[in-house]
Design a protein around this motif. Sequence first.
Motif, PDB file in Angstrom:
ATOM      1  N   ARG A 181       0.842  -1.213   0.000  1.00  0.00           N
ATOM      2  CA  ARG A 181       0.000   0.000   0.000  1.00  0.00           C
ATOM      3  C   ARG A 181       0.871   1.254   0.000  1.00  0.00           C
ATOM      4  O   ARG A 181       0.567   2.215  -0.691  1.00  0.00           O
ATOM      5  CB  ARG A 181      -0.967  -0.008   1.192  1.00  0.00           C
ATOM      6  CG  ARG A 181      -2.109  -0.994   1.010  1.00  0.00           C
ATOM      7  CD  ARG A 181      -3.251  -0.765   1.984  1.00  0.00           C
ATOM      8  NE  ARG A 181      -2.871  -0.738   3.367  1.00  0.00           N
ATOM      9  CZ  ARG A 181      -2.782  -1.805   4.156  1.00  0.00           C
ATOM     10  NH1 ARG A 181      -3.048  -3.004   3.680  1.00  0.00           N
ATOM     11  NH2 ARG A 181      -2.445  -1.693   5.419  1.00  0.00           N
ATOM     12  N   VAL A 182       1.950   1.245   0.761  1.00  0.00           N
ATOM     13  CA  VAL A 182       2.875   2.394   0.775  1.00  0.00           C
ATOM     14  C   VAL A 182       3.506   2.556  -0.607  1.00  0.00           C
ATOM     15  O   VAL A 182       3.546   3.659  -1.156  1.00  0.00           O
ATOM     16  CB  VAL A 182       3.959   2.220   1.868  1.00  0.00           C
ATOM     17  CG1 VAL A 182       5.108   3.202   1.676  1.00  0.00           C
ATOM     18  CG2 VAL A 182       3.338   2.375   3.250  1.00  0.00           C
ATOM     19  N   ILE A 183       3.978   1.477  -1.178  1.00  0.00           N
ATOM     20  CA  ILE A 183       4.591   1.529  -2.503  1.00  0.00           C
ATOM     21  C   ILE A 183       3.589   2.053  -3.531  1.00  0.00           C
ATOM     22  O   ILE A 183       3.922   2.895  -4.369  1.00  0.00           O
ATOM     23  CB  ILE A 183       5.146   0.141  -2.895  1.00  0.00           C
ATOM     24  CG1 ILE A 183       6.343  -0.211  -2.002  1.00  0.00           C
ATOM     25  CG2 ILE A 183       5.527   0.100  -4.376  1.00  0.00           C
ATOM     26  CD1 ILE A 183       6.779  -1.659  -2.074  1.00  0.00           C
ATOM     27  N   ASP A 184       2.347   1.580  -3.439  1.00  0.00           N
ATOM     28  CA  ASP A 184       1.319   2.005  -4.393  1.00  0.00           C
ATOM     29  C   ASP A 184       1.007   3.494  -4.298  1.00  0.00           C
ATOM     30  O   ASP A 184       0.652   4.109  -5.304  1.00  0.00           O
ATOM     31  CB  ASP A 184       0.047   1.187  -4.210  1.00  0.00           C
ATOM     32  CG  ASP A 184       0.183  -0.238  -4.735  1.00  0.00           C
ATOM     33  OD1 ASP A 184       1.184  -0.520  -5.439  1.00  0.00           O
ATOM     34  OD2 ASP A 184      -0.694  -1.061  -4.432  1.00  0.00           O
ATOM     35  N   VAL A 185       1.120   4.079  -3.118  1.00  0.00           N
ATOM     36  CA  VAL A 185       0.912   5.523  -2.997  1.00  0.00           C
ATOM     37  C   VAL A 185       1.896   6.249  -3.901  1.00  0.00           C
ATOM     38  O   VAL A 185       1.531   7.191  -4.618  1.00  0.00           O
ATOM     39  CB  VAL A 185       1.051   6.008  -1.531  1.00  0.00           C
ATOM     40  CG1 VAL A 185       1.081   7.528  -1.453  1.00  0.00           C
ATOM     41  CG2 VAL A 185      -0.077   5.459  -0.674  1.00  0.00           C
ATOM     42  N   LYS A 228       6.962   8.287  -8.673  1.00  0.00           N
ATOM     43  CA  LYS A 228       6.928   7.025  -9.417  1.00  0.00           C
ATOM     44  C   LYS A 228       8.287   6.333  -9.351  1.00  0.00           C
ATOM     45  O   LYS A 228       8.365   5.116  -9.199  1.00  0.00           O
ATOM     46  CB  LYS A 228       6.516   7.281 -10.860  1.00  0.00           C
ATOM     47  CG  LYS A 228       5.883   6.064 -11.507  1.00  0.00           C
ATOM     48  CD  LYS A 228       5.240   6.399 -12.827  1.00  0.00           C
ATOM     49  CE  LYS A 228       3.848   6.708 -12.729  1.00  0.00           C
ATOM     50  NZ  LYS A 228       2.687   6.281 -12.837  1.00  0.00           N
ATOM     51  N   LYS A 229       9.376   7.100  -9.437  1.00  0.00           N
ATOM     52  CA  LYS A 229      10.722   6.531  -9.315  1.00  0.00           C
ATOM     53  C   LYS A 229      10.884   5.857  -7.959  1.00  0.00           C
ATOM     54  O   LYS A 229      11.426   4.759  -7.862  1.00  0.00           O
ATOM     55  CB  LYS A 229      11.791   7.620  -9.454  1.00  0.00           C
ATOM     56  CG  LYS A 229      12.055   8.086 -10.845  1.00  0.00           C
ATOM     57  CD  LYS A 229      13.201   9.101 -10.802  1.00  0.00           C
ATOM     58  CE  LYS A 229      13.319   9.858 -12.094  1.00  0.00           C
ATOM     59  NZ  LYS A 229      14.316  10.935 -12.004  1.00  0.00           N
ATOM     60  N   ILE A 230      10.444   6.552  -6.921  1.00  0.00           N
ATOM     61  CA  ILE A 230      10.544   5.994  -5.567  1.00  0.00           C
ATOM     62  C   ILE A 230       9.765   4.693  -5.488  1.00  0.00           C
ATOM     63  O   ILE A 230      10.253   3.683  -4.978  1.00  0.00           O
ATOM     64  CB  ILE A 230      10.045   7.007  -4.519  1.00  0.00           C
ATOM     65  CG1 ILE A 230      11.003   8.201  -4.439  1.00  0.00           C
ATOM     66  CG2 ILE A 230       9.885   6.340  -3.151  1.00  0.00           C
ATOM     67  CD1 ILE A 230      10.453   9.393  -3.676  1.00  0.00           C
ATOM     68  N   THR A 283       1.143   5.430  -7.821  1.00  0.00           N
ATOM     69  CA  THR A 283      -0.102   5.929  -8.427  1.00  0.00           C
ATOM     70  C   THR A 283      -0.288   7.434  -8.279  1.00  0.00           C
ATOM     71  O   THR A 283      -1.265   7.975  -8.790  1.00  0.00           O
ATOM     72  CB  THR A 283      -1.325   5.215  -7.815  1.00  0.00           C
ATOM     73  OG1 THR A 283      -1.361   5.462  -6.403  1.00  0.00           O
ATOM     74  CG2 THR A 283      -1.272   3.721  -8.087  1.00  0.00           C
ATOM     75  N   SER A 284       0.622   8.091  -7.637  1.00  0.00           N
ATOM     76  CA  SER A 284       0.490   9.529  -7.443  1.00  0.00           C
ATOM     77  C   SER A 284       0.965  10.286  -8.672  1.00  0.00           C
ATOM     78  O   SER A 284       1.993   9.970  -9.254  1.00  0.00           O
ATOM     79  CB  SER A 284       1.289   9.988  -6.223  1.00  0.00           C
ATOM     80  OG  SER A 284       1.214  11.388  -6.117  1.00  0.00           O
TER      81      SER A 284
END
Length: 135
Positions: A69-73, A84-86, A76-77
């Motif tokens: 969920r953290v990665i998806d934030v 997106k790189k992060i 998808t932002s």
Amino acid sequence: MFDWQQYYLLARELLPLVDSISCKEALLRSVVSRAYYAAYHRACSYLEEIDQYPSDQGSQGDRRGSHNRVIDVFLTSAKKPEWKKIGKKLRKLKAIRQEADYEQSGGDWFMNIDKTKKRIDLAEEIIKLIDFLKA
């Protein structure tokens, strides 16, 4: 309050010790895991600071888990291209960390110091990108 950056520093400090201990693979796996958690917690802290940390509410049926969920934030932002790189780098490092923590017969990189150093470098890249966002 624990400073998660210490995990990154620990990973850097442990890597040179690999030739002086008998459990080399365990050390290299641990280094990758600590580096990932340093980057992951930096990402979590940043999202909390800007009130974007994904809430557990509404996620009861969500099987992705808190890390995804953290990665998806980030993925998808549309706020900033760096997000997106992060997300991509964090997702890659998470997969490597899972292999290090859970796969009994992992790839040959577990015994390769240079490849492990690249994993630590990836964590550093993530941390620096997040720090750049904070500036």
